[in-house]
Design a protein around this motif. Structure first.
Motif, PDB file in Angstrom:
ATOM      1  N   ALA A 395       0.851  -1.190   0.000  1.00  0.00           N
ATOM      2  CA  ALA A 395       0.000   0.000   0.000  1.00  0.00           C
ATOM      3  C   ALA A 395       0.889   1.243   0.000  1.00  0.00           C
ATOM      4  O   ALA A 395       2.057   1.190   0.397  1.00  0.00           O
ATOM      5  CB  ALA A 395      -0.919   0.010   1.224  1.00  0.00           C
ATOM      6  N   PRO A 396       0.350   2.366  -0.462  1.00  0.00           N
ATOM      7  CA  PRO A 396       1.139   3.611  -0.422  1.00  0.00           C
ATOM      8  C   PRO A 396       1.481   3.984   1.021  1.00  0.00           C
ATOM      9  O   PRO A 396       0.800   3.577   1.971  1.00  0.00           O
ATOM     10  CB  PRO A 396       0.195   4.636  -1.054  1.00  0.00           C
ATOM     11  N   ASP A 397       2.553   4.758   1.175  1.00  0.00           N
ATOM     12  CA  ASP A 397       2.918   5.232   2.505  1.00  0.00           C
ATOM     13  C   ASP A 397       1.756   6.011   3.099  1.00  0.00           C
ATOM     14  O   ASP A 397       1.001   6.702   2.395  1.00  0.00           O
ATOM     15  CB  ASP A 397       4.155   6.133   2.429  1.00  0.00           C
ATOM     16  N   MET A 398       1.553   5.894   4.417  1.00  0.00           N
ATOM     17  CA  MET A 398       0.438   6.563   5.083  1.00  0.00           C
ATOM     18  C   MET A 398       0.924   7.364   6.268  1.00  0.00           C
ATOM     19  O   MET A 398       1.969   7.077   6.875  1.00  0.00           O
ATOM     20  CB  MET A 398      -0.613   5.545   5.542  1.00  0.00           C
ATOM     21  N   ASP A 399       0.172   8.379   6.590  1.00  0.00           N
ATOM     22  CA  ASP A 399       0.459   9.222   7.756  1.00  0.00           C
ATOM     23  C   ASP A 399       0.131   8.439   9.019  1.00  0.00           C
ATOM     24  O   ASP A 399      -0.937   7.855   9.117  1.00  0.00           O
ATOM     25  CB  ASP A 399      -0.388  10.494   7.687  1.00  0.00           C
ATOM     26  N   PRO A 400       1.004   8.435  10.000  1.00  0.00           N
ATOM     27  CA  PRO A 400       0.717   7.686  11.229  1.00  0.00           C
ATOM     28  C   PRO A 400      -0.525   8.193  11.959  1.00  0.00           C
ATOM     29  O   PRO A 400      -1.170   7.411  12.673  1.00  0.00           O
ATOM     30  CB  PRO A 400       1.970   7.882  12.078  1.00  0.00           C
ATOM     31  N   GLN A 401      -0.850   9.466  11.809  1.00  0.00           N
ATOM     32  CA  GLN A 401      -1.997  10.003  12.541  1.00  0.00           C
ATOM     33  C   GLN A 401      -3.310   9.480  11.949  1.00  0.00           C
ATOM     34  O   GLN A 401      -3.515   9.527  10.739  1.00  0.00           O
ATOM     35  CB  GLN A 401      -1.973  11.526  12.509  1.00  0.00           C
ATOM     36  N   GLY A 402      -4.154   8.989  12.837  1.00  0.00           N
ATOM     37  CA  GLY A 402      -5.476   8.547  12.426  1.00  0.00           C
ATOM     38  C   GLY A 402      -5.483   7.247  11.660  1.00  0.00           C
ATOM     39  O   GLY A 402      -6.122   7.130  10.612  1.00  0.00           O
ATOM     40  N   GLY A 403      -4.765   6.258  12.147  1.00  0.00           N
ATOM     41  CA  GLY A 403      -4.766   4.981  11.437  1.00  0.00           C
ATOM     42  C   GLY A 403      -4.249   3.840  12.300  1.00  0.00           C
ATOM     43  O   GLY A 403      -3.780   4.046  13.429  1.00  0.00           O
ATOM     44  N   ALA A 404      -4.337   2.630  11.763  1.00  0.00           N
ATOM     45  CA  ALA A 404      -3.853   1.435  12.448  1.00  0.00           C
ATOM     46  C   ALA A 404      -3.439   0.409  11.399  1.00  0.00           C
ATOM     47  O   ALA A 404      -3.927   0.418  10.269  1.00  0.00           O
ATOM     48  CB  ALA A 404      -4.933   0.852  13.362  1.00  0.00           C
ATOM     49  N   ILE A 405      -2.513  -0.453  11.770  1.00  0.00           N
ATOM     50  CA  ILE A 405      -2.106  -1.544  10.890  1.00  0.00           C
ATOM     51  C   ILE A 405      -2.250  -2.870  11.643  1.00  0.00           C
ATOM     52  O   ILE A 405      -2.048  -2.932  12.866  1.00  0.00           O
ATOM     53  CB  ILE A 405      -0.667  -1.374  10.363  1.00  0.00           C
ATOM     54  N   ILE A 406      -2.622  -3.899  10.908  1.00  0.00           N
ATOM     55  CA  ILE A 406      -2.733  -5.249  11.459  1.00  0.00           C
ATOM     56  C   ILE A 406      -1.876  -6.144  10.571  1.00  0.00           C
ATOM     57  O   ILE A 406      -2.068  -6.201   9.356  1.00  0.00           O
ATOM     58  CB  ILE A 406      -4.192  -5.741  11.453  1.00  0.00           C
ATOM     59  N   SER A 407      -0.936  -6.848  11.175  1.00  0.00           N
ATOM     60  CA  SER A 407       0.015  -7.644  10.403  1.00  0.00           C
ATOM     61  C   SER A 407       0.076  -9.068  10.951  1.00  0.00           C
ATOM     62  O   SER A 407       0.129  -9.271  12.166  1.00  0.00           O
ATOM     63  CB  SER A 407       1.406  -7.012  10.454  1.00  0.00           C
ATOM     64  N   LEU A 408       0.077 -10.038  10.030  1.00  0.00           N
ATOM     65  CA  LEU A 408       0.260 -11.434  10.412  1.00  0.00           C
ATOM     66  C   LEU A 408       1.469 -11.983   9.674  1.00  0.00           C
ATOM     67  O   LEU A 408       1.628 -11.757   8.471  1.00  0.00           O
ATOM     68  CB  LEU A 408      -0.974 -12.275  10.051  1.00  0.00           C
ATOM     69  N   GLN A 409       2.291 -12.728  10.383  1.00  0.00           N
ATOM     70  CA  GLN A 409       3.415 -13.405   9.746  1.00  0.00           C
ATOM     71  C   GLN A 409       3.711 -14.698  10.489  1.00  0.00           C
ATOM     72  O   GLN A 409       3.301 -14.884  11.637  1.00  0.00           O
ATOM     73  CB  GLN A 409       4.649 -12.516   9.737  1.00  0.00           C
ATOM     74  N   VAL A 410       4.375 -15.593   9.792  1.00  0.00           N
ATOM     75  CA  VAL A 410       4.783 -16.863  10.389  1.00  0.00           C
ATOM     76  C   VAL A 410       6.294 -16.850  10.486  1.00  0.00           C
ATOM     77  O   VAL A 410       6.994 -16.639   9.486  1.00  0.00           O
ATOM     78  CB  VAL A 410       4.312 -18.056   9.546  1.00  0.00           C
ATOM     79  N   HIS A 411       6.796 -17.076  11.697  1.00  0.00           N
ATOM     80  CA  HIS A 411       8.247 -17.034  11.925  1.00  0.00           C
ATOM     81  C   HIS A 411       8.617 -18.193  12.837  1.00  0.00           C
ATOM     82  O   HIS A 411       8.091 -18.329  13.945  1.00  0.00           O
ATOM     83  CB  HIS A 411       8.648 -15.703  12.568  1.00  0.00           C
ATOM     84  N   ASP A 412       9.498 -19.074  12.343  1.00  0.00           N
ATOM     85  CA  ASP A 412       9.933 -20.250  13.105  1.00  0.00           C
ATOM     86  C   ASP A 412       8.738 -21.086  13.571  1.00  0.00           C
ATOM     87  O   ASP A 412       8.715 -21.601  14.697  1.00  0.00           O
ATOM     88  CB  ASP A 412      10.778 -19.826  14.310  1.00  0.00           C
ATOM     89  N   GLY A 413       7.726 -21.221  12.696  1.00  0.00           N
ATOM     90  CA  GLY A 413       6.569 -22.027  13.031  1.00  0.00           C
ATOM     91  C   GLY A 413       5.569 -21.351  13.940  1.00  0.00           C
ATOM     92  O   GLY A 413       4.558 -21.950  14.320  1.00  0.00           O
TER      93      GLY A 413
END
Length: 461
Positions: A395-413
């Motif tokens: 996604a394009p870069d976003m301003d930190p104000q007024g937003g949230a990110i949700i991230s999922l990743q798999v690392h070492d199982g």
């Protein structure tokens, strides 16, 4: 025999000479007597003499070829979910697949049969929109899916769901029956498999009926491991772009499909995780205990239980397996952490709020952007940078104000879920979206969701 005959003739003579009426009837009576005498000599064969009973020794008694066998196994116990389709008016009953259900239970796999049984047999129908929603929800948590004799077609949207499930590594079992619904091809052809019309039969060697065929030729595969003889009781042929697993002998033919080449009642698609079986009756008791049928059922159960499907962010919270740690970026987030723990407990996920993550456990991190440094290495694995701007790969870069990110990743199982926001209100909003499922509306890739709250709308969150 002559004495009774003399008595009859004497009686007729006395009757004829005794009166005028008797003399009138003399000629018909003599003809009747003559007919009786002729018939007696032609059709009478004497008394019945039964043949001598043969005495067969016990050791001379042989069992039929399709003898019942005892099969035992000690499979590996694991966790997982098998979903069985029952929302396409599927023409089977739970009693018919009890041997498969038992074999799945031996492996620790939970089974969820979608749909409601019908009082007339099979399952009740469900409208297309409800079917899609139910299938979508079930596949988020399933490791494998079984589709047995559907009598209603799969829609394009439903086929897309199943294809996506298979692409993620989910196992798919397709079971057809030539005497039941023929709509299984609306799904199987998505994977290059076609269940052929008509049933297979063998008039030279069979199990008491020409359509009860034996199959003894198998290609090497985990599904055919240990098989020598299998009996199918209403089998159809399968055409596949992938490998065949079993084929019939030269005396087996199809009632509809012409050909001199072997027929294949068992096959895989090009995808290793899609298996097709052209018969249901071989697993129905008591046929399941004939020859190597139970071993084949166990091999199919192992195929389903061995799913290694991958999960995406949209599958939340079903990708958590075992214990999960909820780690907070700061103490003021304790209430949010407790709420997320309650949400996970509704799905029987054992999650605890902790000061730090435990090695080997899945991780859920809740924090503000200022806390991102605590999970910087995980963000780096996901290609996320938090600073004056929020940078993500999709996604394009976003301003930190007024937003949230949700991230999922798999690392070492381990599954690592990170939720970051500008302030406490935005973080609470993101947590609410996880609880309600609305987070799926803001997913921009398989592993990242971005929530944007314009400053002008913050009071409406």
């Amino acid at each position: 025999m002559l004495a009774p005959l003399n008595n009859v003739v004497g009686s007729i003579t006395r009757f004829a000479l005794g009166s005028a009426f008797g003399r009138v009837l003399t000629i018909p009576l003599f003809f009747a007597a003559a007919y009786f005498v002729v018939a007696l000599f032609i059709y009478y064969r004497g008394t019945y003499d039964p043949p001598t009973t043969q005495q067969i020794q016990f050791e001379e008694i042989t069992t039929p070829l399709s003898a019942h066998t005892i099969f035992t196994e000690q499979p590996e116990v694991r966790s997982g979910l098998l979903v069985i389709d029952g929302v396409h008016r599927n023409d089977f009953s739970q009693n018919e697949i009890v041997s498969l259900l038992s074999s799945m239970a031996n492996r620790g796999i939970t089974v969820d049969i979608m749909g409601e049984p019908s009082i007339f047999g099979g399952f009740q129908g469900v409208n297309a929109s409800e079917r899609f929603a139910m299938l979508e929800s079930k596949l988020r948590q399933a490791g494998s899916l079984a589709v047995i004799a559907p009598t209603e077609p799969y829609t394009q949207a439903e086929r897309g769901l199943v294809r996506r499930f298979v692409e993620k590594g989910g196992r798919l079992l397709l079971i057809g029956d030539p005497t039941r619904g023929r709509r299984i091809n609306t799904l199987s052809e998505e994977f290059g498999l076609s269940f052929q019309p008509g049933f297979l039969y063998n008039q030279v060697e069979n199990d008491l009926n020409h359509r009860n065929i034996f199959v003894r030729d198998f290609f090497p595969d985990p599904v055919t491991e240990g098989l020598a003889d299998v009996a199918f009781y209403t089998a159809g042929a399968i055409r596949s772009a992938g490998p065949a697993l079993a084929y019939t002998d030269g005396n087996t033919f199809s009632t509809i499909v012409e050909g001199v080449e072997p027929f294949y009642p068992l096959a895989k698609a090009n995808q290793e995780n899609v298996l097709a079986v052209g018969d249901l009756t071989f697993m129905v008791p008591p046929q399941n205990s004939i020859l190597d049928n139970n071993r084949l059922i166990a091999n199919i159960a192992e195929f389903l239980a061995s799913s290694d499907r991958g999960f995406e962010l949209s599958d939340f919270p079903y990708f958590f397996d075992g214990a999960a740690d909820i780690v907070l970026g700061r103490s003021s987030l304790l209430e949010l952490g407790a709420g997320l723990r309650r949400t996970l407990s509704e799905f029987q996920i054992d999650a605890e709020v902790r000061n730090s993550e435990s090695p080997g456990n899945d991780l859920i991190f809740l924090g503000l952007y200022d806390d991102a440094v605590l999970v910087e290495r995980y963000l780096g694995f996901a290609g996320i940078q938090v600073g004056e701007t929020i940078r993500t790969p999709f996604a394009p870069d976003m301003d930190p104000q007024g937003g949230a990110i949700i991230s999922l990743q798999v690392h070492d199982g381990r599954h690592i879920l990170i939720v970051l926001a500008d302030d406490l209100d935005d973080l609470a909003n993101a947590a609410d979206r996880l609880d309600s499922g609305k987070f799926r509306d803001v997913i921009v890739s398989d592993s990242i969701g971005i929530v944007v709250f314009p400053n002008a709308g913050k009071n409406d969150k």
